[in-house]
Design a protein around this motif. Structure first.
Motif, short mmCIF file in Angstrom:
data_model
loop_
_atom_site.label_atom_id
_atom_site.label_comp_id
_atom_site.label_asym_id
_atom_site.label_seq_id
_atom_site.Cartn_x
_atom_site.Cartn_y
_atom_site.Cartn_z
N THR A 22 61.44 -26.42 -89.21
CA THR A 22 61.51 -27.52 -88.43
C THR A 22 62.72 -28.35 -87.95
OG1 THR A 22 60.94 -29.12 -90.03
CG2 THR A 22 59.05 -28.26 -88.94
N SER A 23 63.39 -28.44 -89.00
CA SER A 23 64.77 -29.10 -89.05
C SER A 23 65.98 -28.37 -88.52
CB SER A 23 65.17 -29.69 -90.32
OG SER A 23 65.57 -28.79 -91.11
N GLY A 24 65.85 -26.95 -88.57
CA GLY A 24 66.92 -26.06 -88.38
C GLY A 24 68.18 -26.22 -89.14
N ARG A 25 67.95 -26.94 -90.32
CA ARG A 25 68.92 -27.10 -91.40
C ARG A 25 68.93 -26.00 -92.45
NH1 ARG A 25 71.02 -32.82 -93.12
NH2 ARG A 25 70.38 -34.37 -91.24
N LYS A 26 70.07 -25.58 -92.85
CA LYS A 26 69.74 -24.57 -93.98
C LYS A 26 70.91 -24.79 -95.25
CE LYS A 26 72.91 -21.02 -92.01
NZ LYS A 26 73.16 -20.35 -90.88
N GLY A 27 70.93 -24.15 -96.55
CA GLY A 27 71.98 -24.55 -97.42
C GLY A 27 72.12 -25.74 -97.62
N LYS A 28 73.38 -26.08 -97.84
CA LYS A 28 73.55 -27.44 -98.26
C LYS A 28 73.20 -28.59 -97.80
CE LYS A 28 77.37 -30.10 -100.27
NZ LYS A 28 78.83 -30.38 -100.47
N SER A 29 73.35 -28.46 -96.27
CA SER A 29 72.88 -29.52 -95.30
C SER A 29 71.17 -29.79 -95.51
CB SER A 29 73.37 -29.31 -93.89
OG SER A 29 72.61 -28.50 -93.42
N LEU A 30 70.69 -28.87 -95.99
CA LEU A 30 69.19 -28.89 -96.08
C LEU A 30 69.02 -29.30 -97.51
CD1 LEU A 30 66.25 -28.16 -95.35
CD2 LEU A 30 66.74 -25.80 -96.68
N PHE A 31 69.64 -28.94 -98.63
CA PHE A 31 69.28 -29.12 -100.16
C PHE A 31 69.93 -30.37 -100.65
CE2 PHE A 31 68.73 -24.60 -100.06
CZ PHE A 31 67.22 -24.58 -99.88
N GLU A 32 71.17 -30.92 -100.08
CA GLU A 32 71.90 -31.82 -100.71
C GLU A 32 71.11 -33.31 -100.37
OE1 GLU A 32 74.14 -31.24 -102.83
OE2 GLU A 32 75.57 -33.10 -102.63
N PRO A 33 70.90 -33.27 -99.03
CA PRO A 33 70.34 -34.67 -99.05
C PRO A 33 68.86 -34.96 -99.57
CG PRO A 33 70.75 -33.71 -96.89
CD PRO A 33 70.87 -32.72 -97.91
N LEU A 34 68.10 -33.71 -100.01
CA LEU A 34 66.87 -34.01 -100.69
C LEU A 34 67.07 -34.43 -102.24
CD1 LEU A 34 64.98 -30.97 -99.43
CD2 LEU A 34 64.81 -33.20 -98.53
N ARG A 35 68.20 -33.43 -102.73
CA ARG A 35 68.59 -33.91 -104.09
C ARG A 35 68.97 -35.43 -104.10
NH1 ARG A 35 69.59 -31.73 -108.87
NH2 ARG A 35 69.18 -29.62 -108.30
N LEU A 36 69.93 -35.61 -103.30
CA LEU A 36 70.31 -37.00 -103.49
C LEU A 36 69.42 -38.34 -103.41
CD1 LEU A 36 73.88 -36.64 -101.47
CD2 LEU A 36 73.54 -36.98 -103.87
N ALA A 37 68.45 -37.81 -102.43
CA ALA A 37 67.33 -38.69 -102.09
C ALA A 37 66.33 -38.84 -103.35
CB ALA A 37 66.46 -38.85 -100.90
N LEU A 38 66.12 -37.67 -104.04
CA LEU A 38 65.01 -37.56 -104.87
C LEU A 38 65.48 -37.95 -106.49
CD1 LEU A 38 63.22 -34.42 -103.77
CD2 LEU A 38 62.40 -36.73 -103.85
N THR A 39 66.92 -37.73 -106.65
CA THR A 39 67.20 -37.85 -108.00
C THR A 39 68.37 -38.96 -108.07
OG1 THR A 39 69.18 -36.15 -107.90
CG2 THR A 39 66.77 -35.21 -108.50
N GLY A 40 69.01 -39.42 -106.80
CA GLY A 40 70.19 -40.04 -106.91
C GLY A 40 71.57 -39.59 -107.27
N ARG A 41 71.47 -37.97 -107.64
CA ARG A 41 73.01 -37.55 -108.02
C ARG A 41 72.77 -36.18 -107.48
NH1 ARG A 41 72.76 -38.15 -114.17
NH2 ARG A 41 74.38 -36.64 -114.03
N HIS A 42 74.30 -35.52 -107.76
CA HIS A 42 74.53 -34.24 -107.14
C HIS A 42 74.23 -33.23 -108.03
CE1 HIS A 42 77.08 -35.33 -103.68
NE2 HIS A 42 77.44 -36.52 -104.28
N ASP A 43 74.22 -33.51 -109.28
CA ASP A 43 73.92 -32.52 -110.46
C ASP A 43 72.41 -32.53 -110.92
OD1 ASP A 43 74.61 -34.77 -111.64
OD2 ASP A 43 75.48 -33.66 -113.29
N GLY A 44 72.33 -31.73 -111.91
CA GLY A 44 70.82 -31.94 -112.60
C GLY A 44 69.98 -30.69 -112.52
#
Ligand code: GLU
Length: 441
Positions: A399-421
């Motif tokens: 639906t968003s047309g995003r992939k790779g980092k632009s897809l996953f990174e904002p989700l991780r940052l929103a869900l965990t508040g950090r880049h790693d984990g």
């Protein structure tokens, strides 16, 4: 019967370098169904403190060492006095009156004449009148042990055959001018009295052993077996002095290291045994025999302790972790298994557990607000499992047309508040739908 002893002077904290003989003795006793004596060398009544002795007991207990017997040299002066009297009667302990200055001058003279700067035994030729005169001047004797002045050979369990030539040594002072004992005589008297079968200690004591063997023999005892281990050094090969406060056992404990990691480093550094996680000091005892201790210095690398500590935590089963989690107000096997791989110290789990139980402050950029709203709308209904993440993000990718980092990174940052984990595949079902919606919003 194997009986060993660890003999610290309670004049300060013990550090990693002291933990080595403490543990090597312990492992030897375990491997041979022997007895372990903790002997406090506290004849120096000024510098020795009960609080240091108590702290050493605490440190040893933390490392997994529980002595069968604790003795304090300060309570055993009668034994030392009796041995002193016997040696004096045999002519093996003799009074000397030289001042430190006189001894310095004589050493300098000997060196200038190309002779070894060893004590010339002048005091042995003093007559009764000479001594009476010196004492009338107010001089107090110190007492030297008359060495046999010959090669002393012993078979060291670690270093093989050793020869110490006591002819090249000064007769050692056993008792100071003020009547106090130096380390040598009380140590030998206790080793005899306590039936010590094996003396396991640092290689800085090899030449002492030559002297001590003569003292055992003078006192009519069979010397114990000796094992002199290499000393822990820093990475450059410099000795670990007591100044290195960060290597104090109490400091390492306060720093949150696992006791077994510290015990393993103290034991296996400088051996041919690979440094790997073990469950207990008993397991260490099965891995090491003295032939595996190298003869060169044991270079301690702090990064190795870090790495070992992490590996121990990453593999720690839930049943081992559970009581400690409980003490931190945490529980749950799935939580533990999802998070343990991120730990450097056990207590880090408190921070990581917040990824699941919250609160989490989103670290996503404001630019991603619309994307995250889209993600929230696509979140599947529960029940969730480890396939939920893949299903959700595949749909979102479409639906968003995003992939790779632009897809996953904002989700991780929103869900965990950090880049790693930990992997979100595993985290997602633990966070749950409601908390996910909150965090995406
Ligand atoms: N107190 C002595 C030391 O710490 C003991 C040495 C020994 O084990 O005999 O060096």
């Amino acid at each position: 019967m194997t009986t060993v002893r660890f003999a610290p002077s309670p004049t300060g904290q013990i550090h990693l370098g002291n933990a080595r003989p403490a543990l090597l003795n312990w492992l030897y006793a375990r491997a041979n169904a022997g007895k372990y004596v903790l002997r406090f060398d506290d004849t120096d009544l000024e510098r020795s403190k009960r609080e240091y002795a108590d702290a050493i007991e605490t440190d040893l207990a933390w490392l997994g060492v529980s002595p069968d017997l604790i003795v304090r040299q300060s309570e055993r002066f009668d034994l030392y006095n009796a041995a002193r009297d016997r040696l004096v009667a045999m002519g093996r302990l003799y009074p000397c009156y030289e001042t430190p200055d006189e001894l310095d001058r004589r050493r300098a003279r000997a060196r200038a004449m190309g002779r070894p700067p060893i004590y010339d035994r002048a005091a042995l030729s003093l007559t009764d009148e000479d001594r009476a005169k010196l004492e009338a001047e107010g001089r107090k004797p110190h007492w030297r042990f008359k060495l046999d002045a010959k090669p002393v050979t012993f078979n060291d369990l670690i270093r093989g055959e050793q020869t110490v030539n006591t002819a090249s040594m000064s007769d050692p002072v056993l008792i100071r001018g003020d009547g106090t004992y130096l380390y040598t005589l009380p140590s030998v008297v206790d080793d005899i009295d306590l039936g010590i079968s094996h003396v396991i200690r640092g290689e800085d004591h090899v030449s002492n052993s030559g002297v001590q063997i003569e003292l055992f023999e003078a006192l009519g005892a069979t010397p114990p077996v000796f094992a002199h281990h290499n000393l822990l050094t820093d990475e450059q090969g410099q000795g670990l002095s007591k100044r290195l406060g960060s290597l104090a056992i109490a400091e390492l404990r306060a720093d949150g290291f696992e006791a077994i990691a510290v015990a393993t480093m103290a034991t296996l550094t400088g051996t041919s045994v690979a440094i790997e996680p073990v469950a207990s000091t008993d397991e260490l005892a099965t891995k090491l025999d003295f032939s595996m201790i190298s003869h060169g210095p044991a270079r301690y690398a702090p990064a190795e302790l870090e790495s070992l500590n992490a590996r121990i935590l990453h593999a720690m089963p839930y049943d081992v972790a559970a009581p400690r989690l409980k003490a931190l107000g945490l529980e749950g096997e799935a939580m533990w298994l999802a998070l343990r791989e991120n730990l450097k110290r056990f207590d880090d789990i408190t921070d990581w557990a917040r990824l699941i139980s919250g609160p989490v402050a989103s670290a996503a950029s404001a630019d991603d607000t619309a994307f995250l709203a889209e993600a929230a709308a696509l979140l599947p209904q529960e029940p969730w499992d480890e396939t939920t993440w893949r299903d959700w993000t595949s749909a979102l990718k479409e639906t968003s047309g995003r992939k790779g980092k632009s897809l996953f990174e904002p989700l991780r940052l929103a869900l965990t508040g950090r880049h790693d984990g930990p992997e979100l595949r595993i985290l997602l079902p633990l966070i749950g739908r409601k908390a996910c919606l909150d965090r995406l919003a």
